[in-house]
Design a protein around this motif. Structure first.
Motif, short mmCIF file in Angstrom:
data_model
loop_
_atom_site.label_atom_id
_atom_site.label_comp_id
_atom_site.label_asym_id
_atom_site.label_seq_id
_atom_site.Cartn_x
_atom_site.Cartn_y
_atom_site.Cartn_z
N ALA A 12 0.84 -1.21 0.00
CA ALA A 12 0.00 0.00 0.00
C ALA A 12 0.87 1.26 0.00
N TYR A 13 2.02 1.20 0.70
CA TYR A 13 2.88 2.40 0.80
C TYR A 13 3.96 2.42 -0.28
N ASN A 14 4.13 1.30 -0.98
CA ASN A 14 5.19 1.23 -1.99
C ASN A 14 4.71 1.74 -3.35
N ALA A 19 -1.10 4.82 -0.71
CA ALA A 19 -2.39 4.59 -0.05
C ALA A 19 -2.75 5.73 0.92
N TYR A 20 -4.01 6.03 0.99
CA TYR A 20 -4.63 7.05 1.86
C TYR A 20 -4.39 8.48 1.37
N GLY A 21 -3.62 8.64 0.29
CA GLY A 21 -3.50 9.96 -0.33
C GLY A 21 -2.75 10.96 0.55
N LEU A 53 0.25 8.51 15.82
CA LEU A 53 0.38 7.07 16.10
C LEU A 53 -0.21 6.27 14.94
N GLY A 54 0.54 5.30 14.41
CA GLY A 54 0.08 4.60 13.21
C GLY A 54 0.04 5.58 12.06
N ALA A 55 1.13 6.32 11.89
CA ALA A 55 1.16 7.47 10.97
C ALA A 55 1.07 7.07 9.51
N GLY A 56 1.34 5.79 9.18
CA GLY A 56 1.23 5.32 7.80
C GLY A 56 2.24 6.02 6.91
N ALA A 57 1.74 6.62 5.81
CA ALA A 57 2.62 7.35 4.90
C ALA A 57 2.55 8.85 5.18
N GLY A 58 1.88 9.24 6.26
CA GLY A 58 2.10 10.56 6.83
C GLY A 58 1.19 11.70 6.44
N ARG A 59 0.00 11.41 5.89
CA ARG A 59 -0.84 12.55 5.48
C ARG A 59 -1.15 13.46 6.68
N ASP A 60 -1.42 12.90 7.85
CA ASP A 60 -1.71 13.74 9.03
C ASP A 60 -0.43 14.36 9.60
N VAL A 74 4.90 7.65 14.40
CA VAL A 74 5.16 6.30 14.90
C VAL A 74 4.42 5.29 14.03
N ASP A 75 5.13 4.27 13.57
CA ASP A 75 4.46 3.22 12.79
C ASP A 75 5.33 1.97 12.78
N LEU A 76 4.69 0.83 12.47
CA LEU A 76 5.41 -0.44 12.35
C LEU A 76 5.94 -0.66 10.94
N LEU A 101 10.16 3.94 14.21
CA LEU A 101 9.68 2.59 13.88
C LEU A 101 9.41 1.86 15.19
N CYS A 102 8.17 1.81 15.58
CA CYS A 102 7.85 1.35 16.94
C CYS A 102 6.40 0.90 17.00
N ASP A 103 6.14 -0.09 17.80
CA ASP A 103 4.77 -0.51 18.09
C ASP A 103 4.16 0.52 19.05
N VAL A 104 2.94 0.96 18.78
CA VAL A 104 2.34 1.97 19.67
C VAL A 104 2.23 1.47 21.11
N ARG A 105 2.23 0.14 21.27
CA ARG A 105 2.15 -0.42 22.62
C ARG A 105 3.47 -0.31 23.36
N ALA A 119 -4.38 9.54 16.40
CA ALA A 119 -4.39 8.09 16.17
C ALA A 119 -5.47 7.80 15.13
N THR A 120 -5.09 7.94 13.86
CA THR A 120 -6.06 7.72 12.77
C THR A 120 -6.00 6.26 12.36
N THR A 121 -6.97 5.51 12.83
CA THR A 121 -7.12 4.07 12.60
C THR A 121 -5.87 3.26 12.97
N VAL A 122 -5.57 3.26 14.26
CA VAL A 122 -4.55 2.33 14.76
C VAL A 122 -5.03 1.60 16.02
N HIS A 125 -6.28 -1.62 15.23
CA HIS A 125 -5.35 -2.59 14.66
C HIS A 125 -4.64 -3.38 15.77
N ILE A 126 -4.99 -3.12 17.02
CA ILE A 126 -4.37 -3.85 18.14
C ILE A 126 -5.49 -4.45 19.00
N PRO A 127 -5.20 -5.48 19.77
CA PRO A 127 -6.26 -6.11 20.57
C PRO A 127 -6.94 -5.12 21.52
C1 LIG Z 1 -5.09 2.11 8.11
S1 LIG Z 1 -3.40 2.62 8.27
C2 LIG Z 1 -3.62 4.34 8.66
C3 LIG Z 1 -2.42 5.18 8.33
C4 LIG Z 1 -2.52 6.66 8.64
N1 LIG Z 1 -2.86 6.93 10.02
C5 LIG Z 1 -3.54 7.33 7.74
O1 LIG Z 1 -4.67 7.56 8.17
O2 LIG Z 1 -3.19 7.61 6.57
C6 LIG Z 1 -2.95 1.90 9.84
C7 LIG Z 1 -1.47 2.08 10.16
O3 LIG Z 1 -1.25 1.62 11.50
C8 LIG Z 1 0.01 0.95 11.53
N2 LIG Z 1 0.00 0.04 12.68
C9 LIG Z 1 -0.78 -1.05 12.86
N3 LIG Z 1 -0.54 -1.60 14.06
C10 LIG Z 1 0.42 -0.85 14.65
C11 LIG Z 1 1.09 -0.91 15.91
N4 LIG Z 1 0.81 -1.86 16.81
N5 LIG Z 1 2.02 0.03 16.19
C12 LIG Z 1 2.31 1.01 15.28
N6 LIG Z 1 1.69 1.12 14.08
C13 LIG Z 1 0.77 0.20 13.77
C14 LIG Z 1 0.11 0.25 10.20
O4 LIG Z 1 1.45 -0.08 9.86
C15 LIG Z 1 -0.53 1.30 9.27
O5 LIG Z 1 0.44 2.17 8.73
#
Ligand SMILES: C[S@@+](CC[C@H](N)C(=O)[O-])C[C@H]1O[C@@H](n2cnc3c(N)ncnc32)[C@H](O)[C@@H]1O
Length: 247
Positions: A12-14, A19-21, A53-60, A74-76, A101-105, A119-122, A125-127
């Motif tokens: 998605a990021y390559n 992805a996500y524009g 948190l979960g910054a993805g490709a950084g639009r925010d 922060v992102d994985l 490069l870090c897990d938000v946990r 935290a836009t959709t992260v 993505h975790i339990p």
């Molecule tokens: C749906 S994308 C959203 C990306 C960005 N926030 C946006 O809205 O464009 C979810 C992102 O969360 C990251 N992610 C998922 N679990 C994570 C975790 N435990 N720690 C850090 N990042 C995580 C993924 O690698 C992915 O980039």
């Protein structure tokens, strides 16, 4: 360093069309636009520090940096973080963004430290139990003039394995497999009004939306929260922009 095989979002990021524009989340952008009108201040302080948190490709992240925040992204996915660095340079905000490069946990949230926590959709993505712990750390890390913006997928999403999402006959996102914790109706709102969160809600919405920013068109169920620290009442947010004073 992650590899394409271990990074769910690598493809998605390559892509050339990342992805996500580049458009930041709409409610976040509306807040940042008003900040720009407030002379580089949030309340009585300079704009300050943000974490995405979960910054993805950084639009925010890019929008936060352009508004004047010093941002930690922060992102994985290190492919996502590499795209953030590229985009930051293109938008002349590289000196305001640091990728992590870090897990938000595992992220270290200092208390009373960030003026914006995004935290836009992260959290979805975790339990669920981990999400609640990270949420409380996010809230505790906010300054007195802090702002918190959160988006999560809800059980209305067609990728959800429970109703009403799983009964809906609409296309599901290509990345739905990464969402493991769909929020129930009002769940995010309940977290926001809990006394220990110490927040004041500026906007909350649960909605369905079509997404054309990656893969085949698809629909999402989302909950969107924009809040500030309780006791913070910026006089430039909300009504002045929607209902400007007539001169
Ligand atoms: C749906 S994308 C959203 C990306 C960005 N926030 C946006 O809205 O464009 C979810 C992102 O969360 C990251 N992610 C998922 N679990 C994570 C975790 N435990 N720690 C850090 N990042 C995580 C993924 O690698 C992915 O980039």
């Amino acid at each position: 360093m992650t590899s394409p095989a271990s990074d769910y979002f690598f493809d998605a990021y390559n892509r050339e069309e990342i992805a996500y524009g580049m458009e930041p989340s709409a409610a976040l952008q509306a807040y940042l636009e008003q900040l720009g009108g407030a002379d580089g201040q949030v309340g009585d302080r300079p704009i300050g520090r943000a974490v995405d948190l979960g910054a993805g490709a950084g639009r925010d992240s890019i929008a936060l940096a352009a508004a004047g925040y010093d941002v930690i992204s922060v992102d994985l996915s290190d492919r996502g973080l590499a795209r953030i660095n590229e985009r930051a340079a293109e938008h002349h905000v590289a000196e305001r963004i640091r990728t992590n490069l870090c897990d938000v946990r595992e992220f270290d949230f200092p208390e009373n430290h960030f003026d914006a926590v995004i935290a836009t959709t992260v959290l979805d993505h975790i339990p669920a139990l981990d999400a609640q712990i990270v949420w409380q750390r996010m809230c505790d890390s906010l300054t007195d003039n802090g702002m918190l913006y959160v988006q999560v997928h809800t059980t209305e999403d067609p990728g959800s394995d429970v109703a009403p999402g799983n009964t809906r006959q609409v296309p599901v996102s290509e990345t739905a497999g990464a969402v493991i914790n769909y929020f129930r109706p009002n769940q995010l709102a309940a977290w926001a009004v809990a006394a220990e969160s110490r927040l004041r809600i500026l906007r909350y919405e649960e909605r369905l939306e079509w997404d054309y920013t990656h893969g085949p068109e698809h629909q999402h169920g989302k909950a969107i929260l924009l809040a500030v620290r309780e006791g913070f009442h910026p006089d430039w947010f909300g009504q002045p922009a929607a209902f400007p004073k007539q001169s």
